[in-house]
Scaffold this motif. Structure first.
Motif, PDB file in Angstrom:
ATOM      1  N   LEU A  18       0.832  -1.202   0.000  1.00  0.00           N
ATOM      2  CA  LEU A  18       0.000   0.000   0.000  1.00  0.00           C
ATOM      3  C   LEU A  18       0.869   1.255   0.000  1.00  0.00           C
ATOM      4  N   THR A  19       1.942   1.267   0.778  1.00  0.00           N
ATOM      5  CA  THR A  19       2.845   2.414   0.824  1.00  0.00           C
ATOM      6  C   THR A  19       3.529   2.629  -0.521  1.00  0.00           C
ATOM      7  N   ALA A  20       4.000   1.526  -1.124  1.00  0.00           N
ATOM      8  CA  ALA A  20       4.642   1.637  -2.437  1.00  0.00           C
ATOM      9  C   ALA A  20       3.655   2.122  -3.484  1.00  0.00           C
ATOM     10  N   LEU A  21       2.429   1.656  -3.391  1.00  0.00           N
ATOM     11  CA  LEU A  21       1.395   2.075  -4.340  1.00  0.00           C
ATOM     12  C   LEU A  21       1.087   3.560  -4.180  1.00  0.00           C
ATOM     13  N   ASN A  22       1.056   4.020  -2.957  1.00  0.00           N
ATOM     14  CA  ASN A  22       0.760   5.426  -2.676  1.00  0.00           C
ATOM     15  C   ASN A  22       1.841   6.350  -3.235  1.00  0.00           C
ATOM     16  N   ASN A  23       3.079   5.833  -3.348  1.00  0.00           N
ATOM     17  CA  ASN A  23       4.173   6.622  -3.900  1.00  0.00           C
ATOM     18  C   ASN A  23       4.124   6.705  -5.425  1.00  0.00           C
ATOM     19  N   HIS A  24       3.353   5.838  -6.059  1.00  0.00           N
ATOM     20  CA  HIS A  24       3.247   5.819  -7.522  1.00  0.00           C
ATOM     21  C   HIS A  24       1.901   6.332  -8.029  1.00  0.00           C
ATOM     22  N   LEU A  25       1.043   6.727  -7.103  1.00  0.00           N
ATOM     23  CA  LEU A  25      -0.322   7.050  -7.506  1.00  0.00           C
ATOM     24  C   LEU A  25      -0.894   8.150  -6.627  1.00  0.00           C
ATOM     25  N   THR A  26      -1.460   9.169  -7.271  1.00  0.00           N
ATOM     26  CA  THR A  26      -2.186  10.210  -6.539  1.00  0.00           C
ATOM     27  C   THR A  26      -3.649   9.823  -6.546  1.00  0.00           C
ATOM     28  N   TRP A  27      -4.126   9.288  -5.429  1.00  0.00           N
ATOM     29  CA  TRP A  27      -5.461   8.696  -5.411  1.00  0.00           C
ATOM     30  C   TRP A  27      -6.554   9.759  -5.404  1.00  0.00           C
ATOM     31  N   PHE A  28      -6.397  10.764  -4.562  1.00  0.00           N
ATOM     32  CA  PHE A  28      -7.381  11.852  -4.520  1.00  0.00           C
ATOM     33  C   PHE A  28      -6.781  13.094  -5.156  1.00  0.00           C
ATOM     34  N   LYS A  29      -7.418  13.574  -6.218  1.00  0.00           N
ATOM     35  CA  LYS A  29      -6.949  14.765  -6.919  1.00  0.00           C
ATOM     36  C   LYS A  29      -7.944  15.903  -6.707  1.00  0.00           C
ATOM     37  N   PRO A  30      -7.459  17.099  -6.335  1.00  0.00           N
ATOM     38  CA  PRO A  30      -8.354  18.218  -6.010  1.00  0.00           C
ATOM     39  C   PRO A  30      -9.278  18.609  -7.157  1.00  0.00           C
ATOM     40  N   ASP A  31      -8.812  18.449  -8.400  1.00  0.00           N
ATOM     41  CA  ASP A  31      -9.604  18.891  -9.543  1.00  0.00           C
ATOM     42  C   ASP A  31     -10.527  17.800 -10.086  1.00  0.00           C
ATOM     43  N   GLN A  32     -10.616  16.679  -9.391  1.00  0.00           N
ATOM     44  CA  GLN A  32     -11.462  15.580  -9.842  1.00  0.00           C
ATOM     45  C   GLN A  32     -12.519  15.231  -8.792  1.00  0.00           C
ATOM     46  N   LYS A  33     -13.562  14.549  -9.242  1.00  0.00           N
ATOM     47  CA  LYS A  33     -14.621  14.111  -8.344  1.00  0.00           C
ATOM     48  C   LYS A  33     -14.068  13.119  -7.331  1.00  0.00           C
ATOM     49  N   PRO A  34     -14.405  13.270  -6.049  1.00  0.00           N
ATOM     50  CA  PRO A  34     -13.876  12.357  -5.023  1.00  0.00           C
ATOM     51  C   PRO A  34     -14.220  10.895  -5.351  1.00  0.00           C
ATOM     52  N   ARG A  35     -13.295  10.014  -5.086  1.00  0.00           N
ATOM     53  CA  ARG A  35     -13.521   8.591  -5.323  1.00  0.00           C
ATOM     54  C   ARG A  35     -14.426   8.005  -4.243  1.00  0.00           C
ATOM     55  N   LYS A  36     -15.136   6.946  -4.615  1.00  0.00           N
ATOM     56  CA  LYS A  36     -16.034   6.289  -3.674  1.00  0.00           C
ATOM     57  C   LYS A  36     -15.270   5.458  -2.640  1.00  0.00           C
ATOM     58  N   LEU A  37     -14.047   5.059  -2.974  1.00  0.00           N
ATOM     59  CA  LEU A  37     -13.251   4.214  -2.096  1.00  0.00           C
ATOM     60  C   LEU A  37     -11.910   4.870  -1.789  1.00  0.00           C
TER      61      LEU A  37
END
Length: 218
Positions: A18-37
């Motif tokens: 999960l930590t490695a994934l978080n370093n390669h991916l911006t999950w929540f982006k301010p200019d996009q609709k919030p994700r359900k998960l």
């Protein structure tokens, strides 16, 4: 949900991934609709999808979101995981450059489609559709390599030749009867015409006791 019972990973392994994934991916982006998960459930459902071959509809029910959300989530996580694991990839030749005997066996990875690119995926041996992967371990069960898939209807001997594994595996490699005649250490086939000698039975038991690929796959 317990990580190891559902995803096959320990809590520590899941957190590391999960930590490695978080370093390669911006999950929540301010200019996009919030994700359900959030990211953790997104990773977990992707692992469940691949480990247990669950349908997207069932995962949507479990995680109380829509099926399209599940589909988008899996697609996003898969692409990010490919980036996470890319630095760890190496050729089969380099993976198998270790001393000592090795063990090989095939496994069927289930899939929903019976045909892929015109090739039949249904395995008569396993009575289900999927892809045949060759898995290679050390004799103590350390996973070394997994080959690319061939259609599930193909047997292990075909997959062995298809991937030119004879270049890397020799008479010191242990295998089951599906690899007879390929120059590996395999059990002697039983014969109705004559009884198997006690020493041959002992060798067969030794070979079968060293087949640790199943544990590596699990």
């Amino acid at each position: 949900m317990h990580h190891q019972r559902t995803t096959g990973l320990t809590a520590t392994q899941f957190t590391t991934l999960l930590t490695a994934l978080n370093n390669h991916l911006t999950w929540f982006k301010p200019d996009q609709k919030p994700r359900k998960l959030t990211l953790a459930p997104a990773l977990k459902l992707t692992l469940l999808y691949h480990r247990h071959n669950l349908t997207e509809e069932l995962l949507a029910e479990i995680f109380t979101v829509s099926q399209p959300t599940i589909s988008r989530t899996i697609n996003t996580i898969e692409k990010a995981l490919a980036k996470v694991f890319r630095p760890l990839e190496q050729s089969i030749e380099n993976s198998l450059k270790i001393p000592g005997s090795l063990v090989i066996d095939g496994t069927l990875i289930p899939t929903w489609n019976w045909r892929s690119l015109g090739k039949i995926n249904f395995s008569g041996q396993h009575k289900r559709a999927g892809f045949n992967h060759q898995v290679i371990c050390t004799v103590d069960g350390k996973l070394l390599a997994i080959t690319d898939p061939v259609p599930g209807a193909r047997h292990d001997a075909y997959a062995f030749k298809h991937h030119d594994l004879q270049k890397y595996l020799n008479e010191s490699t242990l295998a089951d009867k599906g690899y007879l005649g390929l120059g590996l250490v395999t059990p002697t086939r039983r014969s109705k015409a004559r009884r198997i000698a006690a020493d041959v039975k002992a060798v067969n038991r030794f070979i079968n006791s060293r087949r640790v690929v199943e544990r590596g796959i699990a």
